[in-house]
Motif scaffolding. Structure first.
Motif, PDB file in Angstrom:
ATOM      1  N   UNK A 197       0.840  -1.195   0.000  1.00 30.43           N
ATOM      2  CA  UNK A 197       0.000   0.000   0.000  1.00 30.43           C
ATOM      3  C   UNK A 197       0.880   1.252   0.000  1.00 30.43           C
ATOM      4  N   UNK A 198       0.293   2.401  -0.370  1.00 27.71           N
ATOM      5  CA  UNK A 198       1.002   3.657  -0.215  1.00 27.71           C
ATOM      6  C   UNK A 198       1.404   4.383  -1.472  1.00 27.71           C
ATOM      7  N   UNK A 199       0.674   4.182  -2.566  1.00 28.91           N
ATOM      8  CA  UNK A 199       1.024   4.877  -3.810  1.00 28.91           C
ATOM      9  C   UNK A 199       0.825   6.390  -3.694  1.00 28.91           C
ATOM     10  N   UNK A 200      -0.248   6.810  -3.058  1.00 30.52           N
ATOM     11  CA  UNK A 200      -0.629   8.222  -3.065  1.00 30.52           C
ATOM     12  C   UNK A 200      -0.146   8.970  -1.823  1.00 30.52           C
ATOM     13  N   UNK A 201       0.121  10.262  -2.010  1.00 25.92           N
ATOM     14  CA  UNK A 201       0.578  11.098  -0.895  1.00 25.92           C
ATOM     15  C   UNK A 201      -0.427  11.105   0.253  1.00 25.92           C
ATOM     16  N   UNK A 202      -1.717  11.106  -0.092  1.00 26.40           N
ATOM     17  CA  UNK A 202      -2.733  11.210   0.951  1.00 26.40           C
ATOM     18  C   UNK A 202      -2.760   9.992   1.868  1.00 26.40           C
ATOM     19  N   UNK A 203      -2.129   8.894   1.451  1.00 28.68           N
ATOM     20  CA  UNK A 203      -2.056   7.726   2.334  1.00 28.68           C
ATOM     21  C   UNK A 203      -1.394   8.089   3.655  1.00 28.68           C
ATOM     22  N   UNK A 204      -0.415   8.991   3.585  1.00 31.62           N
ATOM     23  CA  UNK A 204       0.346   9.347   4.782  1.00 31.62           C
ATOM     24  C   UNK A 204      -0.443  10.244   5.735  1.00 31.62           C
ATOM     25  N   UNK A 205      -1.596  10.730   5.303  1.00 33.47           N
ATOM     26  CA  UNK A 205      -2.481  11.484   6.182  1.00 33.47           C
ATOM     27  C   UNK A 205      -3.495  10.581   6.882  1.00 33.47           C
ATOM     28  N   UNK A 206      -3.479   9.303   6.520  1.00 27.67           N
ATOM     29  CA  UNK A 206      -4.433   8.347   7.062  1.00 27.67           C
ATOM     30  C   UNK A 206      -3.829   7.665   8.298  1.00 27.67           C
ATOM     31  N   UNK A 207      -4.520   7.752   9.412  1.00 30.88           N
ATOM     32  CA  UNK A 207      -3.992   7.205  10.660  1.00 30.88           C
ATOM     33  C   UNK A 207      -3.798   5.700  10.595  1.00 30.88           C
ATOM     34  N   UNK A 208      -4.693   4.996   9.903  1.00 25.85           N
ATOM     35  CA  UNK A 208      -4.543   3.543   9.787  1.00 25.85           C
ATOM     36  C   UNK A 208      -3.270   3.200   9.018  1.00 25.85           C
ATOM     37  N   UNK A 209      -3.058   3.871   7.888  1.00 22.55           N
ATOM     38  CA  UNK A 209      -1.878   3.559   7.086  1.00 22.55           C
ATOM     39  C   UNK A 209      -0.595   3.915   7.822  1.00 22.55           C
ATOM     40  N   UNK A 210      -0.530   5.125   8.376  1.00 24.45           N
ATOM     41  CA  UNK A 210       0.683   5.539   9.081  1.00 24.45           C
ATOM     42  C   UNK A 210       0.958   4.623  10.267  1.00 24.45           C
ATOM     43  N   UNK A 211      -0.082   4.258  10.992  1.00 24.05           N
ATOM     44  CA  UNK A 211       0.103   3.349  12.125  1.00 24.05           C
ATOM     45  C   UNK A 211       0.624   2.000  11.689  1.00 24.05           C
ATOM     46  N   UNK A 212       0.105   1.504  10.572  1.00 23.87           N
ATOM     47  CA  UNK A 212       0.550   0.244   9.975  1.00 23.87           C
ATOM     48  C   UNK A 212       2.051   0.291   9.679  1.00 23.87           C
ATOM     49  N   UNK A 213       2.514   1.378   9.091  1.00 22.03           N
ATOM     50  CA  UNK A 213       3.934   1.522   8.758  1.00 22.03           C
ATOM     51  C   UNK A 213       4.782   1.696  10.012  1.00 22.03           C
ATOM     52  N   UNK A 214       4.341   2.551  10.917  1.00 26.34           N
ATOM     53  CA  UNK A 214       5.112   2.819  12.140  1.00 26.34           C
ATOM     54  C   UNK A 214       5.275   1.549  12.977  1.00 26.34           C
ATOM     55  N   UNK A 215       4.209   0.782  13.113  1.00 24.86           N
ATOM     56  CA  UNK A 215       4.319  -0.466  13.873  1.00 24.86           C
ATOM     57  C   UNK A 215       5.211  -1.466  13.145  1.00 24.86           C
ATOM     58  N   UNK A 216       5.214  -1.421  11.799  1.00 26.26           N
ATOM     59  CA  UNK A 216       6.133  -2.268  11.050  1.00 26.26           C
ATOM     60  C   UNK A 216       7.580  -1.888  11.311  1.00 26.26           C
ATOM     61  N   UNK A 217       7.854  -0.602  11.416  1.00 27.99           N
ATOM     62  CA  UNK A 217       9.202  -0.135  11.738  1.00 27.99           C
ATOM     63  C   UNK A 217       9.599  -0.590  13.137  1.00 27.99           C
ATOM     64  N   UNK A 218       8.708  -0.423  14.084  1.00 28.18           N
ATOM     65  CA  UNK A 218       9.012  -0.808  15.466  1.00 28.18           C
ATOM     66  C   UNK A 218       9.186  -2.318  15.586  1.00 28.18           C
ATOM     67  N   UNK A 219       8.386  -3.084  14.836  1.00 32.34           N
ATOM     68  CA  UNK A 219       8.544  -4.537  14.844  1.00 32.34           C
ATOM     69  C   UNK A 219       9.889  -4.922  14.244  1.00 32.34           C
ATOM     70  N   UNK A 220      10.257  -4.312  13.118  1.00 36.14           N
ATOM     71  CA  UNK A 220      11.533  -4.617  12.483  1.00 36.14           C
ATOM     72  C   UNK A 220      12.707  -4.264  13.393  1.00 36.14           C
ATOM     73  N   UNK A 221      12.505  -3.270  14.248  1.00 28.64           N
ATOM     74  CA  UNK A 221      13.547  -2.848  15.195  1.00 28.64           C
ATOM     75  C   UNK A 221      13.545  -3.711  16.468  1.00 28.64           C
ATOM     76  N   UNK A 222      12.621  -4.659  16.531  1.00 29.53           N
ATOM     77  CA  UNK A 222      12.467  -5.533  17.708  1.00 29.53           C
ATOM     78  C   UNK A 222      12.052  -4.753  18.949  1.00 29.53           C
TER      79      UNK A 222
END
Length: 224
Positions: A197-222
């Protein structure tokens, strides 16, 4: 904002083929989140010379933000591989699966290789693992507008699929009855997360999408 418990990420967005207009929005959103949450710190760059054994030691996670084409040379891929084998975490966003298509290690690290997509359109994302930290808080059936990526092969069985889509809900699917969209894996001693997901700029204004990415970063960081 940096604290004793935060970690540093490199948001890397070099392109050697198609360039997404949403790259600045992604950098801005992740930087803003980092500055307010204090959970990690962001360096953003497109300088491939940073992908070396010494510089990568500063980072816990590398986010491949819309990277495309052959954006790294052989020595840089080798440095990235060595860094992951020493515990670095990878996060791939959308077009990252279209990068380095001839490099077997990179394709495995991201999880799949992009082939094509139909015109952007509405679809319904199915959350397959509602208990995973990366999908926490997402709607079980998530209505979303995006480019629905097709992949060279289905990664299921090699990765842990987090989200998928029923191709009956849109036009142009080419993967049949099983079409993963996002996944994570622990591969060769490191963690990797990818979302298509994430083709469009407006995706980054969506709390669900940003949360999905941020939690993926935190998971990858253990950290999760």
């Amino acid at each position: 904002m940096e604290s004793s418990t935060s970690f540093r990420i490199l948001v890397f967005s070099k392109t050697a083929a198609y360039r997404h207009e949403s790259i600045p929005a992604g950098i801005e959103a992740l930087t803003r989140y980092a500055s307010t949450s204090g959970s990690f710190c962001v360096d953003a760059s497109e300088d491939a010379s940073l992908i070396n054994t010494s510089d990568l030691k500063k980072y816990t996670v590398v986010v491949l933000l819309q990277t495309s084409g052959d954006f790294l040379d052989d020595s840089q891929v080798a440095a990235l591989k060595d860094w992951t084998q020493n515990g670095g975490g990878l996060v791939g966003i959308h077009c990252a699966s279209s990068g380095m298509k001839s490099n077997t290690w990179y394709g495995g690290a991201v999880g799949a290789v992009f082939t094509a997509h139909p015109d952007p359109q509405d679809g319904i994302v199915k959350i397959e693992d509602t208990d995973h930290v990366i999908t926490k808080g997402l709607p079980t059936k998530w209505e979303w507008f995006d480019e629905w990526y097709n992949f060279r092969s289905n990664p299921r069985g090699k990765v842990h699929v987090l989200m998928s889509i029923d191709e009956a809900c849109y036009k142009g699917g080419a993967m049949g009855d099983d079409h993963p969209l996002a996944w994570c894996q622990e591969n060769g001693g490191f963690r990797s997360f990818y979302t298509s997901l994430g083709h469009f700029s407006k995706a980054w204004d969506d709390d669900h999408f940003l949360g999905h990415v941020v939690r993926g970063i935190q998971w990858a960081a253990r950290r999760l």
